[in-house]
Design a protein around this motif. Structure first.
Motif, PDB file in Angstrom:
ATOM      1  N   ALA A   1      57.455 -64.992  51.145  1.00 13.66           N
ATOM      2  CA  ALA A   1      57.722 -63.611  50.727  1.00 13.66           C
ATOM      3  C   ALA A   1      56.639 -63.106  49.781  1.00 13.66           C
ATOM      4  O   ALA A   1      56.158 -61.966  49.911  1.00 13.66           O
ATOM      5  N   PHE A   2      56.239 -63.938  48.833  1.00 16.28           N
ATOM      6  CA  PHE A   2      55.203 -63.557  47.884  1.00 16.28           C
ATOM      7  C   PHE A   2      53.883 -63.284  48.611  1.00 16.28           C
ATOM      8  O   PHE A   2      53.184 -62.301  48.318  1.00 16.28           O
ATOM      9  N   SER A   3      53.547 -64.117  49.572  1.00 15.44           N
ATOM     10  CA  SER A   3      52.315 -63.932  50.336  1.00 15.44           C
ATOM     11  C   SER A   3      52.344 -62.625  51.125  1.00 15.44           C
ATOM     12  O   SER A   3      51.367 -61.872  51.147  1.00 15.44           O
ATOM     13  N   SER A   4      53.475 -62.343  51.758  1.00 18.81           N
ATOM     14  CA  SER A   4      53.602 -61.128  52.550  1.00 18.81           C
ATOM     15  C   SER A   4      53.478 -59.879  51.677  1.00 18.81           C
ATOM     16  O   SER A   4      52.809 -58.905  52.039  1.00 18.81           O
ATOM     17  N   ASN A   5      54.101 -59.898  50.509  1.00 22.67           N
ATOM     18  CA  ASN A   5      54.028 -58.737  49.619  1.00 22.67           C
ATOM     19  C   ASN A   5      52.618 -58.550  49.046  1.00 22.67           C
ATOM     20  O   ASN A   5      52.182 -57.413  48.824  1.00 22.67           O
ATOM     21  N   GLN A   6      51.917 -59.646  48.803  1.00 22.12           N
ATOM     22  CA  GLN A   6      50.546 -59.521  48.319  1.00 22.12           C
ATOM     23  C   GLN A   6      49.660 -58.823  49.336  1.00 22.12           C
ATOM     24  O   GLN A   6      48.888 -57.911  48.994  1.00 22.12           O
ATOM     25  N   ILE A   7      49.747 -59.236  50.594  1.00 24.21           N
ATOM     26  CA  ILE A   7      48.920 -58.616  51.633  1.00 24.21           C
ATOM     27  C   ILE A   7      49.354 -57.174  51.870  1.00 24.21           C
ATOM     28  O   ILE A   7      48.521 -56.295  52.102  1.00 24.21           O
ATOM     29  N   SER A   8      50.650 -56.928  51.792  1.00 23.82           N
ATOM     30  CA  SER A   8      51.143 -55.553  51.940  1.00 23.82           C
ATOM     31  C   SER A   8      50.547 -54.648  50.864  1.00 23.82           C
ATOM     32  O   SER A   8      50.126 -53.521  51.149  1.00 23.82           O
ATOM     33  N   PHE A   9      50.500 -55.143  49.630  1.00 25.95           N
ATOM     34  CA  PHE A   9      49.943 -54.332  48.543  1.00 25.95           C
ATOM     35  C   PHE A   9      48.448 -54.103  48.741  1.00 25.95           C
ATOM     36  O   PHE A   9      47.930 -53.012  48.458  1.00 25.95           O
ATOM     37  N   LEU A  10      47.744 -55.111  49.237  1.00 21.49           N
ATOM     38  CA  LEU A  10      46.318 -54.955  49.521  1.00 21.49           C
ATOM     39  C   LEU A  10      46.085 -53.855  50.555  1.00 21.49           C
ATOM     40  O   LEU A  10      45.214 -52.993  50.376  1.00 21.49           O
ATOM     41  N   PHE A  11      46.885 -53.855  51.610  1.00 17.52           N
ATOM     42  CA  PHE A  11      46.748 -52.825  52.635  1.00 17.52           C
ATOM     43  C   PHE A  11      47.196 -51.461  52.093  1.00 17.52           C
ATOM     44  O   PHE A  11      46.649 -50.429  52.479  1.00 17.52           O
ATOM     45  N   ALA A  12      48.190 -51.468  51.211  1.00 17.92           N
ATOM     46  CA  ALA A  12      48.636 -50.209  50.612  1.00 17.92           C
ATOM     47  C   ALA A  12      47.519 -49.567  49.794  1.00 17.92           C
ATOM     48  O   ALA A  12      47.362 -48.341  49.784  1.00 17.92           O
ATOM     49  N   LEU A  13      46.735 -50.389  49.098  1.00 20.49           N
ATOM     50  CA  LEU A  13      45.590 -49.844  48.361  1.00 20.49           C
ATOM     51  C   LEU A  13      44.583 -49.207  49.316  1.00 20.49           C
ATOM     52  O   LEU A  13      43.986 -48.166  49.007  1.00 20.49           O
ATOM     53  N   GLY A  14      44.403 -49.829  50.492  1.00 14.86           N
ATOM     54  CA  GLY A  14      43.524 -49.236  51.493  1.00 14.86           C
ATOM     55  C   GLY A  14      44.022 -47.873  51.939  1.00 14.86           C
ATOM     56  O   GLY A  14      43.229 -46.943  52.161  1.00 14.86           O
ATOM     57  N   VAL A  15      45.343 -47.730  52.047  1.00 11.54           N
ATOM     58  CA  VAL A  15      45.920 -46.437  52.417  1.00 11.54           C
ATOM     59  C   VAL A  15      45.688 -45.406  51.323  1.00 11.54           C
ATOM     60  O   VAL A  15      45.321 -44.248  51.580  1.00 11.54           O
ATOM     61  N   LEU A  16      45.898 -45.815  50.061  1.00 16.64           N
ATOM     62  CA  LEU A  16      45.750 -44.872  48.948  1.00 16.64           C
ATOM     63  C   LEU A  16      44.307 -44.410  48.761  1.00 16.64           C
ATOM     64  O   LEU A  16      44.063 -43.298  48.278  1.00 16.64           O
ATOM     65  N   PHE A  17      43.346 -45.254  49.133  1.00 16.18           N
ATOM     66  CA  PHE A  17      41.952 -44.855  49.006  1.00 16.18           C
ATOM     67  C   PHE A  17      41.483 -44.025  50.197  1.00 16.18           C
ATOM     68  O   PHE A  17      40.698 -43.082  50.038  1.00 16.18           O
TER      69      PHE A  17
END
Length: 242
Positions: A92-108
């Motif tokens: 779960a921790f790994s999945s949320n980390q990658i999700s947040f990384l991709f979310a930053l890509g969306v925000l930029f």
């Protein structure tokens, strides 16, 4: 310590056989650059938006991964709440980390596209934008609480419940342009629409596949890193190193 540690590592962190690992690396190294190059040169652009429309082929696939990452983590979290096994917390921790990384890509990438299409980098009346921002805040809260709680068992339990909240936020974000009247500028869902030309559609779906394989590779690497950190703590406890 080094011998015992690396013996544990080689036995316990492997997810795929070596051949599958190498194939996944090769596939991502081929698909992702090709998807980016194709999005820059192949499909036609929407005249009203110009070249900035090509961000669409990065922005939307990355956003999809950012949205379903917390949902995937929620299933892992349920697995932890049922079994109390640390493997589910690590997943779960790994999945949320990658999700947040991709979310930053969306925000930029989103504000770049929005400024060209709407004239403003962020439309505060848009339901999808605001809900996605809340999702990012939810993920940040998840990481902050994991960092602040020192007791391993309490950390895993609270993280599991916070992960479920992040999944709810993700679902609400997905439904923001489907379930409510959206006053903002954000376009509707691309699924089920026949408005895209063939070159745009093929480039879009190719990018979706490429970034999903990128997510899988990053997820595997992140999970292995988390396992290594957990095994290091086990070795330290066995040796009495504090």
């Amino acid at each position: 310590m080094n011998i015992g540690f690396w013996t544990l590592v080689t036995k316990k962190i492997s997810i795929f056989p070596l051949a599958v690992d190498l194939s996944l690396w090769a596939l991502v190294a081929f698909l992702v650059p090709l998807a980016i190059i194709a999005s820059l040169v192949y499909p036609n652009v929407i005249l009203e938006q110009g070249l900035s429309h090509r961000i669409f082929y990065f922005h939307v696939p990355v956003a999809w991964v950012a949205l379903y990452g917390p949902i995937l983590a929620s299933f892992f979290s349920i697995g932890y709440l049922i079994s109390k096994k640390s493997i589910w917390d690590n997943l779960a921790f790994s999945s949320n980390q990658i999700s947040f990384l991709f979310a930053l890509g969306v925000l930029f990438s989103g504000p770049i596209w929005a400024y060209s299409a709407w004239g403003v980098p962020w439309d505060r009346t848009d339901a999808r934008l605001q809900s996605f921002f809340i999702l990012c805040l939810s993920l940040i809260s998840y990481f902050v609480f994991r960092f602040l709680i020192l007791d391993p068992k309490k950390k895993c339990i609270l993280s599991a419940y916070l992960s479920l909240l992040c999944a709810i936020s993700s679902i609400l974000t997905w439904g923001a342009i489907r379930w409510i009247e959206n006053p903002g500028n954000h376009p509707g869902s691309v699924l089920g629409k026949g408005g895209m030309d063939g070159d745009m559609r093929s480039t879009f779906w190719f990018s979706v596949v490429a970034f999903h394989f990128l997510f899988l590779l990053l997820f595997v690497l992140t999970y292995r890193t988390q396992k290594i950190l957990s095994l290091r703590e086990i070795v330290r406890e066995e040796r009495g190193d504090f």
